[in-house]
Write an enzyme that holds these catalytic residues in place. Sequence first.
Site, PDB file in Angstrom:
ATOM      1  N   GLY A   9       0.824  -1.199   0.000  1.00 44.62           N
ATOM      2  CA  GLY A   9       0.000   0.000   0.000  1.00 44.62           C
ATOM      3  C   GLY A   9       0.856   1.246   0.000  1.00 44.62           C
ATOM      4  N   GLY A  14       4.567   7.812   2.110  1.00 43.31           N
ATOM      5  CA  GLY A  14       5.415   6.763   1.583  1.00 43.31           C
ATOM      6  C   GLY A  14       4.675   5.527   1.138  1.00 43.31           C
ATOM      7  N   SER A  15       5.460   4.479   0.875  1.00 46.22           N
ATOM      8  CA  SER A  15       4.928   3.206   0.402  1.00 46.22           C
ATOM      9  C   SER A  15       5.378   2.091   1.324  1.00 46.22           C
ATOM     10  CB  SER A  15       5.436   2.929  -1.012  1.00 46.22           C
ATOM     11  OG  SER A  15       5.020   3.955  -1.886  1.00 46.22           O
ATOM     12  N   VAL A  16       4.547   1.040   1.412  1.00 40.61           N
ATOM     13  CA  VAL A  16       4.864  -0.114   2.256  1.00 40.61           C
ATOM     14  C   VAL A  16       4.934  -1.355   1.374  1.00 40.61           C
ATOM     15  CG1 VAL A  16       4.169  -1.496   4.246  1.00 40.61           C
ATOM     16  CG2 VAL A  16       3.701   0.957   4.221  1.00 40.61           C
ATOM     17  N   ASP A 143      -3.059   9.571  15.348  1.00 37.77           N
ATOM     18  CA  ASP A 143      -3.751   9.222  14.104  1.00 37.77           C
ATOM     19  C   ASP A 143      -4.398   7.847  14.250  1.00 37.77           C
ATOM     20  OD1 ASP A 143      -4.699   9.686  11.546  1.00 37.77           O
ATOM     21  OD2 ASP A 143      -2.914   8.882  10.559  1.00 37.77           O
TER      22      ASP A 143
END
Length: 200
Positions: A9, A14-16, A143
């Site tokens: 995702g 950023g991206s994982v 969050d």
Amino acid sequence: RLCLLQPLGSGGFGSVYKATYHGATVAVKQVKKSSKNRLASRQSFWAELNVARLQHNNVVRVVAASTCAPASQNSLGTIIMEYVGNITLHHVIYGTGDVWRQGEDDEGGCGRKALSMEETVCYSCDIMTGLAFLHSQGIVHLDLKPANIFITEQGVCKIGDFGCSQKLEEGLSQSPHVCQQGGTYTHRAPELLKGERVTA
């Protein structure tokens, strides 16, 4: 030592990826440089590391972090975390994950299975236990929302995504100046919406 396997995702910072690190399956978050808000990108990267030394069954564990590897022009750094799967409480509640789609004859009537009372209580207890631990360490998540609660194959909830978190220093939590406007607006704590200080 680190081998990226597949994307899981991406989000604002950023991206994982699912990856292997020294033979173990892990999740790798690459924090991207933001051309619009470089300070926010850096703060997000370092905020993720607020939990780096902590170990708790209901908190996603940080394994390692680097500002060097894997090298990327667009990356501020890499955070290697335990792999807990990619099913979140958001998927379970709203039926958005393919794993949770059950067909038209379910209780929810929308292609998803309604949570049982037992699941609801177990998930709530896991989340509260994780939050109590974080607060005992002076960390506020800022969050917390269903998309940041991961559910393992064993049905254990783990709190993740600490990019907006804040470490409260000893005695600082009583200061009226400690307030943060990060995180998802629709899930923000009432005291933050009113412009009051962060509480744990």
